[in-house]
Write a protein that holds these residues in place. Structure first.
Motif, PDB file in Angstrom:
ATOM      1  N   MET A   1      36.990  12.948 -42.005  1.00  0.00           N
ATOM      2  CA  MET A   1      35.602  13.273 -41.517  1.00  0.00           C
ATOM      3  C   MET A   1      35.917  13.019 -39.958  1.00  0.00           C
ATOM      4  N   LEU A   2      35.351  13.800 -39.035  1.00  0.00           N
ATOM      5  CA  LEU A   2      35.400  13.670 -37.544  1.00  0.00           C
ATOM      6  C   LEU A   2      34.512  12.536 -37.238  1.00  0.00           C
ATOM      7  N   SER A   3      34.805  11.754 -36.393  1.00  0.00           N
ATOM      8  CA  SER A   3      33.896  10.664 -35.920  1.00  0.00           C
ATOM      9  C   SER A   3      32.924  11.125 -35.057  1.00  0.00           C
ATOM     10  N   LYS A   4      31.693  10.409 -34.820  1.00  0.00           N
ATOM     11  CA  LYS A   4      30.894  10.802 -33.907  1.00  0.00           C
ATOM     12  C   LYS A   4      31.518  10.537 -32.207  1.00  0.00           C
ATOM     13  N   LYS A   5      32.351   9.359 -32.279  1.00  0.00           N
ATOM     14  CA  LYS A   5      33.123   9.589 -31.158  1.00  0.00           C
ATOM     15  C   LYS A   5      33.749  10.636 -30.446  1.00  0.00           C
ATOM     16  N   VAL A   6      34.697  11.139 -31.514  1.00  0.00           N
ATOM     17  CA  VAL A   6      35.296  12.179 -31.104  1.00  0.00           C
ATOM     18  C   VAL A   6      34.498  13.448 -30.738  1.00  0.00           C
ATOM     19  N   LYS A   7      33.603  13.677 -31.687  1.00  0.00           N
ATOM     20  CA  LYS A   7      32.536  14.683 -31.436  1.00  0.00           C
ATOM     21  C   LYS A   7      31.817  14.758 -29.973  1.00  0.00           C
ATOM     22  N   TYR A   8      31.350  13.649 -29.787  1.00  0.00           N
ATOM     23  CA  TYR A   8      30.814  13.296 -28.582  1.00  0.00           C
ATOM     24  C   TYR A   8      31.622  13.412 -27.447  1.00  0.00           C
ATOM     25  N   ALA A   9      32.966  13.099 -27.690  1.00  0.00           N
ATOM     26  CA  ALA A   9      33.897  13.275 -26.535  1.00  0.00           C
ATOM     27  C   ALA A   9      34.119  14.625 -26.239  1.00  0.00           C
TER      28      ALA A   9
ATOM     29  N   LEU B   1      41.309  14.003 -30.217  1.00  0.00           N
ATOM     30  CA  LEU B   1      41.185  13.275 -31.889  1.00  0.00           C
ATOM     31  C   LEU B   1      42.257  12.048 -31.867  1.00  0.00           C
ATOM     32  N   ARG B   2      43.522  12.492 -31.380  1.00  0.00           N
ATOM     33  CA  ARG B   2      44.436  11.282 -31.624  1.00  0.00           C
ATOM     34  C   ARG B   2      44.300  10.029 -31.028  1.00  0.00           C
ATOM     35  N   PHE B   3      43.936  10.179 -29.525  1.00  0.00           N
ATOM     36  CA  PHE B   3      43.819   9.007 -28.925  1.00  0.00           C
ATOM     37  C   PHE B   3      42.573   8.216 -29.143  1.00  0.00           C
ATOM     38  N   ILE B   4      41.509   8.904 -29.721  1.00  0.00           N
ATOM     39  CA  ILE B   4      40.436   8.185 -30.192  1.00  0.00           C
ATOM     40  C   ILE B   4      40.283   7.696 -31.418  1.00  0.00           C
ATOM     41  N   ASP B   5      40.900   8.769 -32.539  1.00  0.00           N
ATOM     42  CA  ASP B   5      40.978   8.373 -34.059  1.00  0.00           C
ATOM     43  C   ASP B   5      42.105   8.025 -34.395  1.00  0.00           C
ATOM     44  N   GLY B   6      43.171   8.486 -33.979  1.00  0.00           N
ATOM     45  CA  GLY B   6      44.535   8.170 -34.520  1.00  0.00           C
ATOM     46  C   GLY B   6      45.152   9.240 -35.062  1.00  0.00           C
ATOM     47  N   PRO B   7      45.790   9.128 -36.022  1.00  0.00           N
ATOM     48  CA  PRO B   7      46.639  10.483 -36.923  1.00  0.00           C
ATOM     49  C   PRO B   7      45.596  11.506 -37.191  1.00  0.00           C
ATOM     50  N   ILE B   8      46.020  12.704 -37.052  1.00  0.00           N
ATOM     51  CA  ILE B   8      45.324  13.811 -37.481  1.00  0.00           C
ATOM     52  C   ILE B   8      45.460  14.050 -39.069  1.00  0.00           C
ATOM     53  N   SER B   9      46.787  13.919 -39.517  1.00  0.00           N
ATOM     54  CA  SER B   9      47.186  14.285 -40.897  1.00  0.00           C
ATOM     55  C   SER B   9      46.278  13.343 -41.655  1.00  0.00           C
ATOM     56  N   MET B  10      46.083  14.052 -42.878  1.00  0.00           N
ATOM     57  CA  MET B  10      45.411  13.177 -44.030  1.00  0.00           C
ATOM     58  C   MET B  10      46.084  12.009 -44.410  1.00  0.00           C
TER      59      MET B  10
END
Length: 136
Positions: A1-9, A80-89
């Motif tokens: 799931m996409l975090s709000k932090k990434v969405k807002y960024a 996505l990568r620098f805020i939440d880390g890996p993209i892969s599930m």
């Protein structure tokens, strides 16, 4: 799931891209108000984008944020990568954050890994769209 932090960024970067006037910075208050992003949370996000050399900031009454890196060079995957880390599930599927699967007998024939490799390969081209492309 996409975090709000990434969405807002991503929302903030698109807003800045659409509202840059003759290299004038865009204020965090304006972004917050127009994009309905909580101001304090946005400040944290913008600071992180600055630390990762995506944005630069200027102080003062006419201050705000502008691009340090061109919008056509900034991909959603990068954010996505620098805020939440890996993209892969799954870590065993990750290109940048690979880790061997502890409970897998044979990664080469693991049907779960094969499925999620396919998901990664289908998703990455979409996530490699740039802020410039999203700003059109």
């Amino acid at each position: 799931m996409l975090s709000k932090k990434v969405k807002y960024a991503i929302k903030a970067l698109i807003f800045i891209s659409k509202n840059v006037e003759a290299n004038k910075p865009v204020s965090a208050k304006l972004i917050s108000a127009k994009e309905k992003i909580p101001y304090k949370f946005l400040e944290t996000i913008l600071r992180e984008l600055k630390q990762n050399k995506i944005l630069k900031s200027e102080r003062g009454a006419e201050g705000g944020y502008s691009f340090l890196k061109a919008p056509h060079e900034i991909s959603v995957a990068e954010i996505l990568r620098f805020i939440d880390g890996p993209i892969s599930m799954m870590n065993c599927v990750s290109v940048n954050y690979y880790q061997k699967c502890e409970d897998c007998i044979d990664e080469e024939t693991c049907s779960i890994k094969l499925l999620f490799t396919e998901v990664r390969d289908a998703t990455l081209p979409i996530l490699n769209k740039t802020i410039a492309e999203l700003s059109k």
